[in-house]
Design a protein around this motif. Sequence first.
Motif, PDB file in Angstrom:
ATOM      1  N   HIS A  86       0.835  -1.205   0.000  1.00 24.78           N
ATOM      2  CA  HIS A  86       0.000   0.000   0.000  1.00 24.78           C
ATOM      3  C   HIS A  86       0.875   1.263   0.000  1.00 24.78           C
ATOM      4  N   HIS A 126       1.742   4.485  -2.798  1.00 26.50           N
ATOM      5  CA  HIS A 126       1.804   5.939  -2.572  1.00 26.50           C
ATOM      6  C   HIS A 126       3.038   6.538  -3.239  1.00 26.50           C
ATOM      7  N   CYS A 186      -4.059  10.857   3.408  1.00 24.04           N
ATOM      8  CA  CYS A 186      -3.953   9.596   2.694  1.00 24.04           C
ATOM      9  C   CYS A 186      -4.994   9.606   1.578  1.00 24.04           C
ATOM     10  N   HIS A 209      -6.431   8.280  -2.030  1.00 23.02           N
ATOM     11  CA  HIS A 209      -6.344   7.132  -2.922  1.00 23.02           C
ATOM     12  C   HIS A 209      -7.194   7.377  -4.159  1.00 23.02           C
ATOM     13  N   PHE A 245      -5.140   4.021  -8.007  1.00 19.05           N
ATOM     14  CA  PHE A 245      -4.474   3.501  -6.810  1.00 19.05           C
ATOM     15  C   PHE A 245      -5.247   2.296  -6.280  1.00 19.05           C
TER      16      PHE A 245
HETATM   17 ZN   LIG Z   1      -2.881   5.245   1.899  1.00 12.69          ZN
END
Ligand SMILES: [Zn+2]
Length: 228
Positions: A185, A189, A202, A204, A208
């Motif tokens: 994960h 990023h 965070c 996404h 992603f």
């Molecule tokens: Zn994340």
Amino acid sequence: MRSGLLEIFQETYSELRPGYSPPELKIEFFAFANVNNTIRLRDGRLLVRLSDLLEGAPEAVLRAIAHILLAKMYRRPIDRGHAARYRKYVASHEIVRKAHLVRQMRGRKRLRLARGHYYDLDAIFEDLNTRFFHGLMARPRMSWSQSKTRRILGHYDPAHNAIIISRIFDHPAVPRYVLEYIVYHEMLHLKHPVKLRGSRRCVHSAEFEAEERLFPRAAEANAFLKRL
Ligand SMILES: [Zn+2]
């Protein structure tokens, strides 16, 4: 040896600034990762830090570095002979080798952050890199978190180019694929840099999330994480 060094600096000072008496001088050897020397004037005192790689250097070299530092401090032209003598010494094989060894030793100290009691984050990264990214991803600094946090499981810090993983996963009860899923994960990023919107830390994108679903045991890993 050290008192000799003090005299060298006092004599060099008098050469550069005739008629002035030298200020109080404090000279110490310091473990810089690279050959590095600094000089500062603090409360009328000159503080000199010489790289420990110069410990045991011949007097001519110490005179050269004293001249270079003091000339810089007082904005005097640097004598070419001194500059050449210093450069030649630093470039000499012995010094290059010693600097290399020191860097290696300090590098090893840093690597220990990636190696936990059960899992080695560098090894996990390289394995995932081969399996999912054709080995093309440059490894950031991998580190276990200082504390056993449950609040943040993993985090990519772009400012320091570092992936930090919560220490709770460095445990034999944690299956390897769960830890891999967390690291995977964070690697995504790296691959999909965040376009900052508001203060969400965070973000996404659809791409992603699609790529995250490619992880073979994502559902199982998520189930394990929910039980945490
Ligand atoms: Zn994340």
